[in-house]
Scaffold this active site. Structure first.
Site, mmCIF file in Angstrom:
data_model
loop_
_atom_site.group_PDB
_atom_site.id
_atom_site.type_symbol
_atom_site.label_atom_id
_atom_site.label_comp_id
_atom_site.label_asym_id
_atom_site.label_seq_id
_atom_site.Cartn_x
_atom_site.Cartn_y
_atom_site.Cartn_z
ATOM 1 N N GLU A 1 -27.570 -5.120 27.819
ATOM 2 C CA GLU A 1 -28.519 -3.995 27.744
ATOM 3 C C GLU A 1 -28.417 -3.271 26.412
ATOM 4 O OE1 GLU A 1 -30.912 -3.512 30.173
ATOM 5 O OE2 GLU A 1 -29.979 -5.424 30.705
ATOM 6 N N ARG B 1 -34.148 -17.130 0.557
ATOM 7 C CA ARG B 1 -35.142 -17.777 -0.300
ATOM 8 C C ARG B 1 -35.444 -16.981 -1.565
ATOM 9 N NH1 ARG B 1 -39.825 -15.784 0.397
ATOM 10 N NH2 ARG B 1 -41.082 -17.608 -0.122
#
Ligand code: 9WO
Length: 262
Positions: free
Chosen positions: A123, A161
């Site tokens: 949770e 990247r």
């Protein structure tokens, strides 16, 4: 640049190390990933990392003590002692209530020392650990997942990247959506004529075969402007406010059907 990840499921990160351009980022050392399995910092025969929520209710909560031991180990390994005020990498927690991740923040992180990524499960995490240690809560979108690992991978992938030497073509990420604040233009490759089921063909836009680099660049810019005006008018407004639209851009935008305001 170094990222440390505190997670119950380190195996989820392995594919990122093994395929595509991200493998190159890790293999070259441009990106370092240190995984910290939270279970290793649990105590007792049952190695518990979660317990029932105070106040009752469904599900379990990640307990603060194992998280504090894991974070101590990370700070030690990074050489970031407990001296107050000492420079250390931000601790990032992934939650739909956090600040939305965007390319500007990705660029900032790619230019910094990395971060410690905390991946919640169950949770959620005992709020006292969050209040004590978390520097930044990040959302990747308005939806709920089963844990913070996929958002952490999203961040790692976006950062990887941008690191020098990771993309084949250093210029390629500069043409991407969002690097100039607009959506990307469409792309085409061979064959020039793609057969359709009805016997016809779908052709590549003529201009792309013309060899006129100036006309091609203008066509791509206009396709970007048109798709952005249609789908993300808020990005057009932001580009305009930042002075990133030329007079030619503005003239082209005036030829488009009116878009709903941002
Ligand atoms: C879940 C949640 C749901 C509604 C409003 C606030 C919320 N916070 C969290 C939360 O922090 N959850 C923990 C991490 C534990 C359960 C799984 N977790 C999670 C993170 N689910 N979804 C995300 C998440 C993170 C970033 N961007 C989108 C979703």
């Amino acid at each position: 640049m170094r990222f440390d990840v505190i997670t119950l499921f380190p195996e989820l990160f392995v594919p990122h190390l093994e395929v595509g351009v991200t493998r190159r980022a890790y293999a070259s050392g441009a990106l370092q990933l240190q995984l910290w399995p939270l279970r290793d910092f649990a105590e007792g025969n049952y190695r518990r990392v979660d317990d029932r929520p105070f106040g009752g209710g469904p599900g379990m909560v990640m307990m603060a003590p194992p998280l504090e031991r894991a974070l101590d180990a990370v700070r030690d390994a990074r050489g970031e002692g407990a001296e107050p005020g000492a420079a250390c990498a931000p601790l990032i927690h992934f939650s739909p209530t956090g600040r939305r991740l965007d390319q500007a923040l990705v660029r900032e992180l790619a230019a910094g020392p990395g971060a410690v990524l905390l991946c919640g499960r169950y949770e959620g995490i005992d709020q006292r650990f969050i209040d004590r240690h978390v520097d930044l809560e990040l959302s990747v979108g308005d939806f709920v997942l089963s844990g913070g690992e996929l958002p952490a991978l999203v961040l790692l992938d976006a950062v990887a990247r941008l690191l020098p030497g990771v993309l084949q073509d250093a210029a390629s990420h500069q043409q991407d959506s969002f690097e100039d604040g607009l959506l990307d233009c469409p792309h085409y490759s061979r064959p020039e004529q793609l057969p359709r089921a009805d016997g016809g063909f779908d052709a590549v836009p003529e201009v792309l075969l013309s060899g006129h680099h100036g006309r091609i660049a203008r066509w791509r810019r206009e396709r970007s402007l048109a798709i952005t005006a249609q789908r993300r008018p808020d990005l057009i407004a932001a580009a305009r406010a930042a002075g990133r639209l030329s007079r030619a851009d503005e003239e082209f935008l005036r030829t488009l059907p009116a878009a709903p305001a941002a």
